[in-house]
Design an enzyme around this catalytic site. Sequence first.
Site, PDB file in Angstrom:
ATOM      1  N   ASP A 171       0.807  -1.219   0.000  1.00  0.00           N
ATOM      2  CA  ASP A 171       0.000   0.000   0.000  1.00  0.00           C
ATOM      3  C   ASP A 171       0.848   1.280   0.000  1.00  0.00           C
ATOM      4  O   ASP A 171       2.033   1.257   0.330  1.00  0.00           O
ATOM      5  CB  ASP A 171      -0.888   0.027   1.255  1.00  0.00           C
ATOM      6  CG  ASP A 171      -2.027  -0.974   1.183  1.00  0.00           C
ATOM      7  OD1 ASP A 171      -2.019  -1.826   0.271  1.00  0.00           O
ATOM      8  OD2 ASP A 171      -2.915  -0.905   2.043  1.00  0.00           O
ATOM      9  N   ASP A 172       0.186   2.372  -0.324  1.00  0.00           N
ATOM     10  CA  ASP A 172       0.676   3.758  -0.126  1.00  0.00           C
ATOM     11  C   ASP A 172       1.681   4.238  -1.178  1.00  0.00           C
ATOM     12  O   ASP A 172       2.213   5.333  -1.072  1.00  0.00           O
ATOM     13  CB  ASP A 172       1.273   3.978   1.273  1.00  0.00           C
ATOM     14  CG  ASP A 172       0.297   3.683   2.397  1.00  0.00           C
ATOM     15  OD1 ASP A 172      -0.867   3.351   2.099  1.00  0.00           O
ATOM     16  OD2 ASP A 172       0.688   3.782   3.565  1.00  0.00           O
ATOM     17  N   HIS A 184      -6.255   3.347  -3.575  1.00  0.00           N
ATOM     18  CA  HIS A 184      -6.094   3.497  -2.119  1.00  0.00           C
ATOM     19  C   HIS A 184      -6.365   4.949  -1.703  1.00  0.00           C
ATOM     20  O   HIS A 184      -5.763   5.449  -0.767  1.00  0.00           O
ATOM     21  CB  HIS A 184      -4.676   3.048  -1.729  1.00  0.00           C
ATOM     22  CG  HIS A 184      -4.459   2.850  -0.255  1.00  0.00           C
ATOM     23  ND1 HIS A 184      -5.389   2.270   0.578  1.00  0.00           N
ATOM     24  CD2 HIS A 184      -3.392   3.145   0.545  1.00  0.00           C
ATOM     25  CE1 HIS A 184      -4.900   2.217   1.812  1.00  0.00           C
ATOM     26  NE2 HIS A 184      -3.700   2.758   1.826  1.00  0.00           N
ATOM     27  N   HIS A 212       3.466  -2.431   3.151  1.00  0.00           N
ATOM     28  CA  HIS A 212       3.563  -1.061   2.620  1.00  0.00           C
ATOM     29  C   HIS A 212       4.829  -0.868   1.812  1.00  0.00           C
ATOM     30  O   HIS A 212       5.896  -1.340   2.187  1.00  0.00           O
ATOM     31  CB  HIS A 212       3.524  -0.053   3.773  1.00  0.00           C
ATOM     32  CG  HIS A 212       2.234  -0.073   4.516  1.00  0.00           C
ATOM     33  ND1 HIS A 212       1.976  -0.985   5.515  1.00  0.00           N
ATOM     34  CD2 HIS A 212       1.110   0.664   4.371  1.00  0.00           C
ATOM     35  CE1 HIS A 212       0.738  -0.780   5.969  1.00  0.00           C
ATOM     36  NE2 HIS A 212       0.190   0.211   5.292  1.00  0.00           N
ATOM     37  N   HIS A 230      -4.806   9.623   1.198  1.00  0.00           N
ATOM     38  CA  HIS A 230      -4.786   8.775   2.391  1.00  0.00           C
ATOM     39  C   HIS A 230      -5.430   9.472   3.585  1.00  0.00           C
ATOM     40  O   HIS A 230      -4.854   9.570   4.679  1.00  0.00           O
ATOM     41  CB  HIS A 230      -3.343   8.361   2.724  1.00  0.00           C
ATOM     42  CG  HIS A 230      -3.251   7.014   3.367  1.00  0.00           C
ATOM     43  ND1 HIS A 230      -3.489   6.814   4.708  1.00  0.00           N
ATOM     44  CD2 HIS A 230      -2.935   5.801   2.866  1.00  0.00           C
ATOM     45  CE1 HIS A 230      -3.316   5.534   5.001  1.00  0.00           C
ATOM     46  NE2 HIS A 230      -2.983   4.897   3.893  1.00  0.00           N
TER      47      HIS A 230
END
Length: 350
Positions: free
Chosen positions: A162-163, A213, A307, A217
Amino acid sequence: MSKRYAGIAWTETGYRVEVLDDTGRHVAEPSSWSGGQVGELIAWLGGLGDGPAPAVVLDSTNGLLDGPMTAAGLEVYRADPWLLPPRPRFGSVPAGQLAEQARTAPGAPARVTAEGGTLTGRAEEYFDGVRRGEPARAALTEAGGCFDHGRRDDRRVALTFDDGPDPVYTRQVVEILERYGARATFFCVGHHVAALPDEVRRIASYGHELGNHSWSHPFLPDLTPAELREQLDRTAEELDRVTGAVPTWFRPPYGALTPEVLAALEGHPTTLAMWDVDARDWSRPGPEQIAATVLEGAGPGSVVLMHEGAGDRAQTVQALPSIIEGLLERGLELVTVGELAAMAGPTAGA
Ligand SMILES: [Zn+2]
């Protein structure tokens, strides 16, 4: 040396920074940075005049900077919505207002720590919201609108990152996966996709899957339904522009699925992608601990959360070969979320 405050806003095009001293005077000219220049921004803050770097002030729609900034030793504060004026539909509260809020009421914003993560101080509210959302989430899972693991007799595992994308770690993760012939799913934030399109194309070119995503965030419960959809749709458009494909999966930041967030997502043409194994790599417990957490938790059908962006992910990269080797030794195949879901039932084709 008086205290200084760097308000950092996210906008459609990147970050906007304004630095004030404790009398409200600008310490530097307001500056703009792209979503891929976080390392440069941190170095700039550290070199700003004499004395310690200014305290950084973010709002709760920005979950991308506290990780790298706390890892770099900066003092980071989060100003929550009840402290701030209304924000634009797409973007955070302006940088000058963030700095001014912290300057005029220095005790009000929450100090964000590396251990506590972005939601330091709001854990109880977070867990309560997720608990309240459980019945609606279970119903959605039953209906095929939410996926958190595959069948337990399916000897495959989906690793997820992720991210990102990230200027440093994306290529390292992709290279390790390639070494083992493994496929994975990358849940990207639109803010980074716009800044680093070549890294997104790199991910796609190796046959990995891309998911949505959000853009910046945010802590989703702080958004209006319109803001939430804007975050999803802009990111989907950006991924489509860069790769030629619209993502079908959405992974909510922090997994913050409250009843209100689930209601705002109702009817949206995306499937929620959750996980059943959390590597907790964001807390940087050491590569051995990250590998142990994954290998203890994962089995047939697992979806593993890790991540690759928005922080110092060196430990995740170091842990990855042991994780992959450990899973392969058990005869588990590494596939994308889409592949895992296709065998699981109602989300087939999602
Ligand atoms: Zn995330």
